[in-house]
Scaffold this active site. Structure first.
Site, PDB file in Angstrom:
ATOM      1  N   CYS A  16       1.261  -1.145  -0.626  1.00 48.57           N
ATOM      2  CA  CYS A  16      -0.274   0.515  -0.085  1.00 48.57           C
ATOM      3  C   CYS A  16       1.083   1.311   0.073  1.00 48.57           C
ATOM      4  O   CYS A  16       1.733   0.973   0.559  1.00 48.57           O
ATOM      5  CB  CYS A  16      -1.050  -0.059   0.787  1.00 48.57           C
ATOM      6  N   PRO A  17       0.707   2.437  -0.556  1.00 52.88           N
ATOM      7  CA  PRO A  17      -0.267   2.576  -2.116  1.00 52.88           C
ATOM      8  C   PRO A  17      -0.738   2.103  -3.285  1.00 52.88           C
ATOM      9  O   PRO A  17      -1.567   2.640  -4.054  1.00 52.88           O
ATOM     10  CB  PRO A  17      -0.653   4.110  -2.059  1.00 52.88           C
TER      11      PRO A  17
END
Length: 190
Positions: A16-17
């Site tokens: 993430c992201p």
């Protein structure tokens, strides 16, 4: 089971992201009604991709796991079905949170258990983003009226968690940015 996939993107090894960043870009490159397949190894992508699709109006078809690879399927929606992506308006910086630590603030860490185990803010409560929905009632009982500081690795997953908590009636929720990736305060390991 066979699917008609129009585009596949490889996000294996990314955390993430990045799977969401690449998913957004890939969805822009396909036509409404077409299906995108996202290949990822980050367990957090299971909740992230589904949540992103639902928040933006795209159809989340489902996820399959095959030997540690998550295959997420999203159908691009028509323009009139799309929703603008929102950001949670209330944030607190890493430095501001660090100055509050002596007061034992409520800190909700929405990363995956392994990320939490390798380093988290002392006193932070682990509620992985994918399990947040089922923890809502307990959180209301224990922290309903308190200020809740939500943290993840980069501020993206915690932003979505803040929006979810606010929608469920929590009034004092702050997203910690930029998150654990740049946290310089005290850290505990399990």
């Amino acid at each position: 089971m066979s699917y008609s996939v129009n585009k596949t993107i490889d996000c294996k090894g990314l955390s993430c992201p990045m799977p969401i960043v690449r998913t957004k870009k890939a969805v822009e490159e396909i036509q409404p009604g077409q299906v995108l397949e996202v290949l990822a190894t980050d367990p957090g992508s299971v909740a992230d991709v589904k949540s992103w699709a639902q928040r933006t109006g795209h159809q989340f078809i489902g996820t399959q796991e095959d030997a540690g690879v998550f295959k997420h399927y999203i159908r691009k929606s028509d323009e009139n079905e799309l929703k603008p992506e929102k950001k949670h308006p209330h944030t607190i910086t890493n430095e501001e949170l660090q100055t509050k630590l002596q007061d034992k603030p409520v800190i909700l860490d929405v990363r995956e258990p392994m990320e939490y185990a390798f380093g988290h803010i002392p006193g932070a409560k682990l509620v992985p983003f994918g399990k947040l929905e089922e923890a809502i009632e307990e959180l209301k009982t224990t922290h309903g009226e308190q200020e809740i500081h939500v943290i993840c690795r980069t501020g993206n997953r915690s932003d979505i968690a803040c929006q979810m908590l606010t929608e469920k009636g929590f009034q004092h929720v702050k997203n910690v940015v930029p998150g654990m990736a740049e946290w310089s305060g005290p850290v505990e390991k399990q």
